[in-house]
Design a protein around this motif. Structure first.
Motif, mmCIF file in Angstrom:
data_model
loop_
_atom_site.group_PDB
_atom_site.id
_atom_site.type_symbol
_atom_site.label_atom_id
_atom_site.label_comp_id
_atom_site.label_asym_id
_atom_site.label_seq_id
_atom_site.Cartn_x
_atom_site.Cartn_y
_atom_site.Cartn_z
ATOM 1 N N UNK A 643 0.828 -1.205 0.000
ATOM 2 C CA UNK A 643 0.000 0.000 0.000
ATOM 3 C C UNK A 643 0.860 1.251 0.000
ATOM 4 N N UNK A 644 1.995 1.220 0.757
ATOM 5 C CA UNK A 644 2.915 2.364 0.832
ATOM 6 C C UNK A 644 4.303 1.889 0.440
ATOM 7 N N UNK A 645 4.959 2.664 -0.436
ATOM 8 C CA UNK A 645 6.306 2.308 -0.885
ATOM 9 C C UNK A 645 7.289 3.455 -0.694
ATOM 10 N N UNK A 646 6.971 4.372 0.215
ATOM 11 C CA UNK A 646 7.825 5.549 0.396
ATOM 12 C C UNK A 646 9.228 5.178 0.856
ATOM 13 N N UNK A 647 9.357 4.077 1.584
ATOM 14 C CA UNK A 647 10.665 3.699 2.113
ATOM 15 C C UNK A 647 11.588 3.042 1.116
ATOM 16 N N UNK A 648 11.132 2.838 -0.130
ATOM 17 C CA UNK A 648 11.953 2.198 -1.155
ATOM 18 C C UNK A 648 12.538 3.232 -2.104
ATOM 19 N N UNK A 649 13.821 3.114 -2.349
ATOM 20 C CA UNK A 649 14.475 3.934 -3.350
ATOM 21 C C UNK A 649 14.269 3.286 -4.721
ATOM 22 N N UNK A 650 14.418 4.055 -5.795
ATOM 23 C CA UNK A 650 14.266 3.472 -7.143
ATOM 24 C C UNK A 650 15.191 2.282 -7.385
ATOM 25 N N UNK A 651 16.431 2.375 -6.894
ATOM 26 C CA UNK A 651 17.361 1.262 -7.093
ATOM 27 C C UNK A 651 16.945 0.036 -6.282
ATOM 28 N N UNK A 652 16.267 0.270 -5.131
ATOM 29 C CA UNK A 652 15.755 -0.863 -4.353
ATOM 30 C C UNK A 652 14.678 -1.619 -5.129
ATOM 31 N N UNK A 653 13.803 -0.891 -5.776
ATOM 32 C CA UNK A 653 12.747 -1.531 -6.555
ATOM 33 C C UNK A 653 13.329 -2.331 -7.715
ATOM 34 N N UNK A 654 14.346 -1.775 -8.366
ATOM 35 C CA UNK A 654 14.977 -2.495 -9.468
ATOM 36 C C UNK A 654 15.662 -3.770 -8.993
ATOM 37 N N UNK A 655 16.171 -3.768 -7.743
ATOM 38 C CA UNK A 655 16.855 -4.945 -7.205
ATOM 39 C C UNK A 655 15.892 -5.970 -6.621
ATOM 40 N N UNK A 656 14.585 -5.726 -6.709
ATOM 41 C CA UNK A 656 13.607 -6.685 -6.207
ATOM 42 C C UNK A 656 13.404 -6.625 -4.706
ATOM 43 N N UNK A 657 13.657 -5.478 -4.085
ATOM 44 C CA UNK A 657 13.462 -5.325 -2.653
ATOM 45 C C UNK A 657 12.010 -4.947 -2.357
ATOM 46 N N UNK A 658 11.525 -5.365 -1.187
ATOM 47 C CA UNK A 658 10.171 -5.036 -0.752
ATOM 48 C C UNK A 658 10.213 -4.550 0.690
ATOM 49 N N UNK A 659 9.139 -3.895 1.115
ATOM 50 C CA UNK A 659 8.987 -3.471 2.502
ATOM 51 C C UNK A 659 8.190 -4.543 3.243
ATOM 52 N N UNK A 660 8.831 -5.203 4.213
ATOM 53 C CA UNK A 660 8.177 -6.303 4.914
ATOM 54 C C UNK A 660 6.937 -5.852 5.665
ATOM 55 N N UNK A 661 6.920 -4.591 6.120
ATOM 56 C CA UNK A 661 5.772 -4.107 6.889
ATOM 57 C C UNK A 661 4.566 -3.800 6.008
ATOM 58 N N UNK A 662 4.773 -3.755 4.684
ATOM 59 C CA UNK A 662 3.682 -3.437 3.764
ATOM 60 C C UNK A 662 3.327 -4.589 2.831
ATOM 61 N N UNK A 663 4.266 -5.507 2.631
ATOM 62 C CA UNK A 663 4.078 -6.559 1.630
ATOM 63 C C UNK A 663 3.044 -7.578 2.082
ATOM 64 N N UNK A 664 2.025 -7.800 1.216
ATOM 65 C CA UNK A 664 0.996 -8.809 1.443
ATOM 66 C C UNK A 664 0.861 -9.650 0.181
ATOM 67 N N UNK A 665 0.406 -10.886 0.359
ATOM 68 C CA UNK A 665 0.271 -11.761 -0.795
ATOM 69 C C UNK A 665 -0.789 -12.822 -0.530
ATOM 70 N N UNK A 666 -1.448 -13.250 -1.645
ATOM 71 C CA UNK A 666 -2.405 -14.353 -1.562
ATOM 72 C C UNK A 666 -1.811 -15.627 -2.140
ATOM 73 N N UNK A 667 -0.559 -15.541 -2.618
ATOM 74 C CA UNK A 667 0.103 -16.712 -3.163
ATOM 75 C C UNK A 667 1.332 -17.074 -2.354
ATOM 76 N N UNK A 668 2.116 -17.961 -2.904
ATOM 77 C CA UNK A 668 3.337 -18.392 -2.229
ATOM 78 C C UNK A 668 4.474 -17.438 -2.564
ATOM 79 N N UNK A 669 5.197 -17.016 -1.539
ATOM 80 C CA UNK A 669 6.335 -16.115 -1.728
ATOM 81 C C UNK A 669 7.508 -16.626 -0.902
ATOM 82 N N UNK A 670 8.693 -16.195 -1.311
ATOM 83 C CA UNK A 670 9.921 -16.519 -0.573
ATOM 84 C C UNK A 670 10.751 -15.260 -0.454
ATOM 85 N N UNK A 671 11.238 -14.982 0.765
ATOM 86 C CA UNK A 671 12.052 -13.788 1.007
ATOM 87 C C UNK A 671 13.386 -14.207 1.609
#
Length: 673
Positions: A643-671
């Motif tokens: 819902x909120x991605x303010x804590x991610x820099x553009x380079x973080x998004x390109x590297x596949x980083x996520x915010x654990x406090x915001x990330x939700x999923x209905x499928x299987x994920x691995x971090x």
């Protein structure tokens, strides 16, 4: 005589003279008196002498071989011979003591043979005279012992010592010549004996020892010497380190003083648009730029601003003091002030008493680790102080009835306590260089980051307009009321407006009612062209954002601080657990933590951070609202929504980083955690 002495010993009273000593002296005298060499044997060994004396009562020989008991010319002790006898010996008692032979032994290697013969003759004569004195002294001692004449007994013992000394000196000279011993060594032994320097009987030999010490003592001395040398070396090493550190500190202090006296910072100069060039030509933009660039030293660590970088708006993003930044530290509570009935201000300082061990920007927040319950909790609180105050920082906290962190701070934390603090973070800040004016809209305790920005801008004498708008219940709950009034009086560019929902009429400049679109338009001219920061309860911020959209404010000009989620972490966890007991979403996937080797199924509306807390997987976090970026983790597989991605820099998004406090999923994920 000897027989009588032995037979009569039983009647001699105890005078301290041991029987064995008396018996030994008697045998010595007997052997020396009755076992003398004959004149023929003496002539054979000493052809230069003509001694013809013989033992007996009437010996008349003129040589040194005169009988001890006779009275010949050679001198019998008890006789009346011409040369000696008792009377002659008594005459010698008053004569000067004969010179010792030992000094002559020191020169013996250099003496000719004739003089050596003379020394041998003198040595033999001394042996004979010593024997006579021993015999005489022993006789006197034996005769006077029964009478208890102690004076005569003392004279007799002195005579015996004199005789023994003369006998030993002559004997030593004979042995030195006859046995080929070094005369100097013989003399040295005599000197040591006279001075009591010889080792006691039975002492271990000292040959092969170092300075007369045993191997054990030598080893101990070596160890002590090595230890002393090590201590001295360590002392000099520490002194060198201390000297180098002192020199480094002195150099750094001198450099800082030089920089502070020669550098003209834009933040300390008045804004150029506040005066006209005709009134003060030296304060024009061009003069300001040239003066600033000219005052930069070539060897200074500061970077001189270029013409493109120069701006009238002071930049306080670097802070006032060059303070190191640390990820984690402990601060001490220096003061606690009760600002309103339910709000306290906590002033935190460095434990060592110097500057705080981090730097921060106005509007950022601190994350505290609080010892609440079995497992410590982390809570984030906005900093209300200005970064220009480098020796303390303050947080302003409202006590929430269901807030574990705020209740601990209000009810248990005391002045002098220390608390674990994570370095400040957050992107909801304003440094003064972003734009030439700022609108700060705060609701309730959301005033804290706005106060930090206002304090910093006024401390740096920022020239832009500051519109400070506050929404609260009543004057009793207006935080920082007195300071806001004081700052508004001192700074013409600061405009403070307050809307209170629980007052019946306007009082002291405060408007009654809730904050509205009309009030915003009235208080802030040309609001659509200004940068706006909003902080407060979620409902309040949503309402204000709608008002701003109606006032044609662009979305990119609106910046918000999500001042805590709508629900506390514990409340959300309880609700999720309750839902999980009855129904788990059919579409709920599984989250796998690769490094920890753990996995779990998502609960309804659960984030990756919340799932990790259920299975005891440690993920660093701070704000829990997606602003700080502390909980960034790498997504290895699967898809998530945030819902909120303010804590991610553009380079973080390109590297596949996520915010654990915001990330939700209905499928299987691995971090990667």
């Amino acid at each position: 005589m000897i027989k009588d002495l032995i037979l009569n010993f039983k009647v001699i009273p105890w005078t301290g003279v041991p029987f064995l000593a008396v018996l030994g002296l008697a045998f010595m005298v007997t052997s020396l008196t009755y076992g003398q060499v004959s004149p023929e044997e003496h002539k054979k060994h000493h052809p230069g002498q003509a001694g013809t004396g013989k033992a007996g009562p009437a010996g008349k020989g003129p040589g040194m071989g005169g009988g001890m008991m006779g009275g010949g010319k050679g001198g019998g002790m008890m006789g009346g011979g011409k040369g000696s006898g008792m009377g002659g010996m008594m005459e010698k008692m008053g004569a000067p003591k004969p010179k010792e032979l030992y000094p002559k032994l020191m020169d013996l290697p250099d003496l000719p043979m004739e003089e050596r013969a003379v020394i041998v003759q003198e040595a033999h004569q001394r042996m004979m005279e010593g024997t006579k004195l021993l015999a005489a002294g022993l006789d006197e001692l034996a005769n006077t012992t029964p009478t208890d004449d102690f004076g005569v007994m003392q004279v007799a013992t002195a005579k015996m010592r004199e005789g023994l000394t003369q006998f030993e000196s002559g004997l030593a000279a004979h042995r030195a010549i006859a046995e080929g011993k070094a005369p100097r060594n013989v003399a040295l032994q005599w000197f040591k004996r006279e001075m009591n320097l010889l080792p006691p009987a039975g002492a271990e030999p000292t040959e092969g020892r170092v300075w007369g010490m045993t191997p054990f003592h030598t080893g101990v001395m070596v160890l002590l010497s090595v230890f002393a040398a090590a201590m001295i070396a360590m002392y000099f090493f520490k002194m060198r380190r201390a000297s180098a550190l002192l020199e480094k500190l002195t150099t750094a202090e001198s450099a800082n003083e030089g920089a502070s006296t020669t550098r003209v910072s834009p933040s300390t100069s008045p804004p150029s648009d506040s005066l006209t060039e005709s009134e003060h030509p030296a304060t024009s933009k061009d003069s300001n730029k040239s003066a600033t660039v000219a005052d930069c030293c070539n060897d200074s660590e500061e970077t001189c601003p270029s013409d493109e970088e120069f701006t009238d708006r002071p930049d306080i993003s670097a802070g006032l003091l060059p303070i190191r930044k640390k990820k984690l530290c402990r601060l001490r509570v220096a003061r606690i002030n009760q600002e309103t009935p339910d709000v306290k201000i906590f002033r935190l300082v460095a434990c060592h008493g110097g500057g705080i061990p981090f730097n921060y920007l106005p509007g950022q927040f601190l994350t505290l680790t609080l010892p609440v319950g079995e497992k410590p909790i982390r809570r984030s609180y906005s900093i209300s102080s200005s970064p220009t105050q480098g020796y303390y920082c303050e947080i302003t906290v409202k006590r929430e009835e269901h807030g574990a962190g705020s209740r601990y701070l209000h009810d248990e934390l005391k002045v002098g306590d220390t608390i674990e603090v994570q370095a400040p973070s957050g992107k909801f800040f304003f440094t003064g260089k972003e734009t030439d004016s700022i609108v700060l809209i705060a609701g309730g305790v959301g005033i804290t980051p706005m106060m930090s920005v206002t304090r910093a801008l006024t401390d740096m004498v920022w020239g832009g307009d500051i519109y400070f708008i506050v929404a609260c219940h009543d004057p009793e709950h207006l935080i920082f009321e007195s300071e806001l009034n004081r700052l508004q009086e001192q700074h013409e560019n600061l405009h403070v407006f307050v809307a209170m929902s629980r007052i019946e009429e306007d009082i002291d400049g405060y408007r009654k009612g809730r904050l509205s679109r009309d009030l915003l338009a009235e208080w802030v001219p040309e609001i659509a062209s200004r940068r706006i920061h909003i902080c407060g309860p979620a409902a309040m911020m949503d309402a204000v954002k709608k008002m701003l959209v109606e006032l044609k404010v662009p979305a990119e000009s609106i910046h918000t601080e999500n001042f805590g989620g709508e629900q506390k972490p514990q409340v959300r966890a309880k609700e999720r657990a309750k839902t999980a007991e009855t129904d788990i979403a059919e579409t709920g996937g599984t989250v796998t933590f690769s490094k920890s080797g753990k996995s779990t199924q998502f609960h309804a509306d659960e984030t990756v951070l919340e799932a990790s807390e259920r299975v005891d997987v440690d993920i660093e976090y701070s704000c829990r609202v997606g602003s700080c970026g502390v909980c960034v983790v790498k997504l290895l597989s699967g898809r998530v929504s945030m819902e909120v991605e303010d804590g991610l820099e553009p380079e973080d998004k390109e590297a596949g980083m996520i915010l654990a406090c915001q990330a939700k999923s209905t499928g299987n994920v691995s971090v990667e955690v």
